[in-house]
Write a protein that holds these residues in place. Structure first.
Motif, PDB file in Angstrom:
ATOM      1  N   GLY A 116       0.664  -1.284  -0.127  1.00 35.24           N
ATOM      2  CA  GLY A 116      -0.086  -0.085   0.043  1.00 35.24           C
ATOM      3  C   GLY A 116       0.837   1.357  -0.170  1.00 35.24           C
ATOM      4  O   GLY A 116       0.372   2.097  -0.621  1.00 35.24           O
ATOM      5  N   THR A 117       2.007   1.323   0.758  1.00 40.21           N
ATOM      6  CA  THR A 117       2.617   2.466   1.026  1.00 40.21           C
ATOM      7  C   THR A 117       3.385   3.004  -0.478  1.00 40.21           C
ATOM      8  O   THR A 117       3.274   4.127  -0.914  1.00 40.21           O
ATOM      9  N   TYR A 143      -3.721   7.256   7.894  1.00 41.69           N
ATOM     10  CA  TYR A 143      -2.501   6.451   7.627  1.00 41.69           C
ATOM     11  C   TYR A 143      -2.404   6.124   6.374  1.00 41.69           C
ATOM     12  O   TYR A 143      -3.237   5.687   5.879  1.00 41.69           O
ATOM     13  N   ASP A 249      -7.303   6.344  -0.889  1.00 37.45           N
ATOM     14  CA  ASP A 249      -6.354   5.349  -0.409  1.00 37.45           C
ATOM     15  C   ASP A 249      -7.391   4.196  -0.070  1.00 37.45           C
ATOM     16  O   ASP A 249      -7.998   4.270   1.021  1.00 37.45           O
ATOM     17  N   LYS A 278      -3.541  -4.959   0.754  1.00 39.90           N
ATOM     18  CA  LYS A 278      -4.182  -5.725   1.687  1.00 39.90           C
ATOM     19  C   LYS A 278      -5.221  -6.706   1.030  1.00 39.90           C
ATOM     20  O   LYS A 278      -4.757  -7.752   0.841  1.00 39.90           O
TER      21      LYS A 278
HETATM   22  C1  LIG Z   1      -5.020   3.221   4.290  1.00 38.31           C
HETATM   23  C2  LIG Z   1      -3.808   2.643   4.512  1.00 38.31           C
HETATM   24  N1  LIG Z   1      -2.819   3.158   3.446  1.00 38.31           N
HETATM   25  C3  LIG Z   1      -1.914   2.343   3.262  1.00 38.31           C
HETATM   26  C4  LIG Z   1      -1.310   1.645   4.057  1.00 38.31           C
HETATM   27  C5  LIG Z   1      -0.025   1.198   3.926  1.00 38.31           C
HETATM   28  O1  LIG Z   1      -0.167  -0.144   3.377  1.00 38.31           O
HETATM   29  P1  LIG Z   1       1.291  -1.054   3.364  1.00 38.31           P
HETATM   30  O2  LIG Z   1       1.388  -1.602   4.856  1.00 38.31           O
HETATM   31  O3  LIG Z   1       0.802  -2.541   2.432  1.00 38.31           O
HETATM   32  O4  LIG Z   1       2.302  -0.475   2.872  1.00 38.31           O
HETATM   33  C6  LIG Z   1      -2.006   1.085   4.989  1.00 38.31           C
HETATM   34  C7  LIG Z   1      -1.585  -0.089   6.189  1.00 38.31           C
HETATM   35  O5  LIG Z   1      -2.270  -0.002   7.217  1.00 38.31           O
HETATM   36  C8  LIG Z   1      -3.423   1.757   5.214  1.00 38.31           C
HETATM   37  O6  LIG Z   1      -4.340   1.231   6.192  1.00 38.31           O
END
Ligand SMILES: Cc1ncc(COP(=O)(O)O)c(C=O)c1O
Length: 308
Positions: A116-117, A143, A249, A278
């Motif tokens: 996700g990031t 987040y 997001d 996720k």
């Molecule tokens: C809304 C949201 N964006 C981004 C992320 C980051 O995802 P990742 O942990 O797969 O890098 C998360 C992780 O909890 C999230 O909840």
């Protein structure tokens, strides 16, 4: 030759000696050793059974060890473990097409990432490239991930240790009636005041400097905070008014977590980009993506013809 199995104690001891865990005070950690999982259940090293209410980090949307996904992973590993990004691959083509089918017509290009990031990092880069602008907007209590730009987008305290004041991100308060920043007494008041606050923030921060607004359609990590009816539509209007790319997001809210495929689908809005990870595969293997409109600058709309 298979690797010898560790006992529960050996697993624990090696973890404590050598493993860093994310977002944790390492010294006080006492992790549970998990030996197996199935569906909604998992088991520890003493064979105690637990009902997994956490979905781990809210990602096992289809539960643990779903047989069809496990089988697909095994089959793919036996066929082709990895391939460079410049090649085409049947499974990647198929997945991109299936995901596009779940989304509005304008979101029909998928850029796959490891999570996700990274998806947020790429979405922001696309928006900056597209608009030629730098500044970003995101909400407090959000987040967005742990890498360089995403941690600065993040609107809660996990950002603080990284925030040296040069992130090009401006934060704003989203609606949250339970702890209203706007002294609101109804969801409608909260929505209207939160939207007015967002627009004033943009106006006071140089309205033509913003590339993108990044928003969780339902706030996840900071507590489950759905927006009042009409808020996302209002955000869409404001983004349109100031030429700002709207990035939803969907990393936590996406893939069925809110009862629809994506969280923004509870509102009458179409974002310019969505990011997800996720639940896309329940976290069985690292996968995330940014889904975007086409064409974006630098992308060709006419695909080269495949040689016969
Ligand atoms: C809304 C949201 N964006 C981004 C992320 C980051 O995802 P990742 O942990 O797969 O890098 C998360 C992780 O909890 C999230 O909840």
């Amino acid at each position: 030759m298979s690797t010898p199995k560790l006992s529960t104690q050996e697993t624990y001891d090696l973890d404590r000696a050598h493993v860093f865990h994310s977002w944790s005070a390492q010294g006080s950690l006492d992790p549970m050793v998990v030996t197996r999982a199935q569906g909604t259940r998992l088991w520890d090293g003493d064979d105690n059974e637990y009902l997994d209410f956490t979905g781990q980090l809210v990602f096992t949307n289809i539960g643990h060890q779903h047989p069809r996904v496990v089988e697909a992973i095994q089959e793919q590993a036996a066929t082709l473990c990895t391939i460079g990004p410049s090649n085409a691959n049947d499974r990647r083509s198929q997945l991109a097409s299936m995901i596009s089918d779940l989304l509005p017509d304008n979101l029909n290009k998928v850029f796959f990432t490891n999570g996700g990031t990274e998806a947020n990092e790429h979405a922001v880069r696309m928006a900056r490239e597209f608009t030629g602008r730098r500044k970003l907007l995101s909400a407090y209590r959000s987040y967005h991930g742990a890498t360089a730009q995403s941690i600065h987008l993040t609107g809660e305290q996990r950002r603080f240790a990284n925030d040296k004041g040069a992130s090009e991100v401006v934060h704003f308060f989203g609606p949250f009636l339970y702890r209203s920043e706007f002294f609101a007494e109804s969801p409608e008041q909260e929505r209207e005041r939160a939207l007015a606050h967002l627009e004033r923030t943009i106006q006071m921060e140089s309205p033509d400097a913003f590339a993108a607004l990044v928003l969780e359609p339902v706030i996840g990590s900071a507590g489950i905070i759905p927006p009042p009816a009409g808020y996302l539509e209002g955000v869409r209007e404001i983004c349109d008014r100031y030429g700002i790319v709207f990035i939803a997001d969907e990393v936590m809210a996406g893939f069925g977590r809110t009862g629809k495929w994506f969280g923004h689908q509870h509102a009458d809005v179409v974002p310019d980009l969505i990011t997800f990870a996720k639940g896309v595969n329940s976290g069985y293997v690292p996968l995330g993506a940014s889904s975007s409109a086409t064409p974006l600058p630098g992308t060709s709309t006419s695909a080269p013809t495949r040689a016969a």
